[in-house]
Design an enzyme around this catalytic site. Sequence first.
Site, PDB file in Angstrom:
ATOM      1  N   CYS A 101      23.276  44.858  73.867  1.00  0.00           N
ATOM      2  CA  CYS A 101      24.243  43.913  74.449  1.00  0.00           C
ATOM      3  C   CYS A 101      25.685  44.392  74.312  1.00  0.00           C
ATOM      4  O   CYS A 101      26.232  44.475  73.213  1.00  0.00           O
ATOM      5  CB  CYS A 101      24.094  42.548  73.795  1.00  0.00           C
ATOM      6  N   ASP A 105      35.553  42.026  82.104  1.00  0.00           N
ATOM      7  CA  ASP A 105      34.619  41.589  81.061  1.00  0.00           C
ATOM      8  C   ASP A 105      34.163  42.736  80.168  1.00  0.00           C
ATOM      9  O   ASP A 105      33.573  42.490  79.116  1.00  0.00           O
ATOM     10  CB  ASP A 105      33.417  40.862  81.665  1.00  0.00           C
ATOM     11  N   CYS A 112      24.174  32.914  72.379  1.00  0.00           N
ATOM     12  CA  CYS A 112      23.024  33.342  73.163  1.00  0.00           C
ATOM     13  C   CYS A 112      21.724  32.987  72.449  1.00  0.00           C
ATOM     14  O   CYS A 112      21.682  32.915  71.216  1.00  0.00           O
ATOM     15  CB  CYS A 112      23.073  34.857  73.415  1.00  0.00           C
TER      16      CYS A 112
END
Length: 381
Positions: free
Chosen positions: A21, A294, A14
């Site tokens: 996060c 996820d 990233c």
Amino acid sequence: MPLNLLIKPCSSLCNMKCDYCFYNDECENREVRSYGVMDEKTLDILISRAFEYAKGFVSFSFQGGEPTLCGIEFFEKVIDIQTKYNKNKMPVYNSIQTNGQLINKEWADFLSKNKYAVGISLDGTKAAHDRYRKDKDGKGTWDEAVFAAELLINAKVDVNVLCVVTESVAKEPERVYNTLKKYKYLQFIPCYDPLDNTGSGGDLRKTPSLRKLTEGSSHGRGSYSLTANAYKTFLNKVFELYYKDYFSNHPVYIRAFDNYIGILQGKAPEMCGNAGRCTCYGAIEADGSVYPCDFYMTDKYRLGNVKENTFSEMFNSDTAKKFTAESAALPDECYDCKYRRLCGGGCRRENRKYCSSYRGFFEKNYGKLAELAIKTAFPSV
């Protein structure tokens, strides 16, 4: 059956360093933190397997990390490989969730031409966003994200906004809503607490009571950790504004609210957290490893790899069955809750922390949700 895949084509790589996060947290809880960028061979096998398995349609959603770090060329290959394997002309839906930092006219034109839907991460207001969503130099990223959103909209790209509700965001519901509503399609998600040291997320769905969860607790995450009381207040105020705009002929789509309305109309839950138990929808790492969700892309939940296994084998594996079964048991309070039909027990990754938030929201707004369910189903009534 239809297949919805969430793909991490550049793993955890990233160009930003967001304080909260959740994916960075997951990666810290597994042996390999990043798998780099997905190579063309893995991409080819992945797409081939998808068309072998899917019936009805297939959806490819690319997230990160930051997926645009793969470059436009990667996503051009996606289109070419999909064309190669889509022998039956099945409907295909492509989307990208991005922080917007690399979006320029070339990206906007490509995404428009190839009908990619794009999600932009914008945390409500410039101050709230820049406080936690910083680049690698520690600078806020709001201006670049807003510029990207406008560039995409001008290029006729379908854009939706994802807003993480931190404690800062929750304190300004009216300002947040009024800032973002021009984008028309919004999703608000609570800022999740970190995984525990087993990589399991501290799943409390099987806990017999919710009483030990403190509504005002931030669970040690600092000022961005969202408390249940703040989230309830935020939901109630945003819904009040959403309801008002609907009857002012300026409707805004908010995923959670529209999902509740759909359930009241007899539709199946669109959000998996409201379905009553988890399903394995296929979250895929850059090396081809597949996970059920996820929010659970840790070694414990790895189902297999597209280079070695079919989707049918992975979705029917013992690990997949255990993941789904673990989510089915709810705390005792849920079985007696009159709002269970709408809530479904909630997303297990929320760690049961926001049960009181949703209950308070439904207690205040159930009648108006029912009213909107009728009005949207029968506009002339």
